[in-house]
Design a protein around this motif. Structure first.
Motif, PDB file in Angstrom:
ATOM      1  N   CYS A  21       0.840  -1.209   0.000  1.00  0.00           N
ATOM      2  CA  CYS A  21       0.000   0.000   0.000  1.00  0.00           C
ATOM      3  C   CYS A  21       0.871   1.253   0.000  1.00  0.00           C
ATOM      4  CB  CYS A  21      -0.906  -0.024   1.234  1.00  0.00           C
ATOM      5  SG  CYS A  21      -1.999   1.406   1.392  1.00  0.00           S
ATOM      6  N   THR A  35      -4.566  -5.136   7.774  1.00  0.00           N
ATOM      7  CA  THR A  35      -4.419  -5.220   6.322  1.00  0.00           C
ATOM      8  C   THR A  35      -3.293  -4.345   5.795  1.00  0.00           C
ATOM      9  OG1 THR A  35      -5.984  -3.438   5.835  1.00  0.00           O
ATOM     10  CG2 THR A  35      -6.881  -5.670   6.057  1.00  0.00           C
ATOM     11  N   LYS A  39      -0.551  -4.338   3.177  1.00  0.00           N
ATOM     12  CA  LYS A  39      -0.812  -5.317   2.119  1.00  0.00           C
ATOM     13  C   LYS A  39      -1.352  -4.638   0.845  1.00  0.00           C
ATOM     14  CE  LYS A  39      -3.412  -9.603   1.599  1.00  0.00           C
ATOM     15  NZ  LYS A  39      -4.387 -10.462   2.264  1.00  0.00           N
ATOM     16  N   CYS A  60      -4.187  -0.980   0.475  1.00  0.00           N
ATOM     17  CA  CYS A  60      -4.668  -2.050   1.342  1.00  0.00           C
ATOM     18  C   CYS A  60      -6.182  -1.872   1.471  1.00  0.00           C
ATOM     19  CB  CYS A  60      -3.993  -1.984   2.713  1.00  0.00           C
ATOM     20  SG  CYS A  60      -4.433  -0.540   3.709  1.00  0.00           S
TER      21      CYS A  60
END
Length: 186
Positions: A38, A49, A52, A79
């Motif tokens: 991200c 998250t 990711k 993300c």
């Protein structure tokens, strides 16, 4: 691909933006060499998250998140936490700047022209009609020569050989330019 250094905001209403040649937005980023976590430097409260790379997120420099039909937007890795309606209106400071600049927001006909301008080993692209959709294909030099003379083989265009635009990629000043070699719209 462009470098964007200012703050960006989630685009409001990007879900219906047509995918390019059936490719997911994440897949389009990866196909163009952008496969990083991200981009957003803002912290997340959940930490689950982030950072990711979950989706290719549409972004805009407009604080209200609005992008006019046909205007430009930017695509970058996000993300799931940052790619949320709850983050609309939040300025995102970017850790990385390389994005895909997408023109023709919410206009499906631009998808085919975008794909026709993607880097390729072949110098020619053809945009053609398949049913109700515009499609594109890269052509070899012999296929392009035949198309310029109006001779389109079934394996090049089997849909409507009377409706096409043949483009040639020309390198000038370290940039690709596109010349319309011939076209036929019926």
């Amino acid at each position: 691909m462009v470098n964007f250094t200012g703050p960006l905001y989630n685009v409001d209403g990007s879900s219906p933006d047509p995918h390019l040649d059936g490719e997911s937005w994440k897949g389009l980023l990866i196909a163009n060499g952008i496969n990083t976590p991200c981009y957003v430097g803002n912290d997340t409260p959940d930490g689950k998250t982030h950072p990711k790379f979950s989706v290719g997120g549409h972004m805009t420099p407009n604080p209200d998140g609005k992008v006019a039909t046909g205007a430009n937007s930017y695509l970058m890795p996000l993300c799931s936490w940052h790619n949320s309606k709850a983050r609309d209106g939040v300025p995102f400071a970017l850790k990385r700047t390389l994005t895909l600049k997408l023109s023709g927001f919410l206009q499906s006909e631009i998808a085919a022209t975008f794909m026709a301008r993607m880097p390729s080993e072949k110098r020619h692209s053809i945009i053609y009609i398949a049913g109700d959709d515009l499609m594109c294909a890269d052509l070899s030099q012999p296929e392009a020569d035949a198309a310029a003379k109006g001779h389109l083989s079934d394996d090049v265009l089997s849909c409507n050989p009377k409706a096409f635009i043949l483009l040639e990629r020309v390198e000038r000043d370290d940039q690709s330019r596109y010349i319309v070699k011939t076209s036929s719209i019926h």
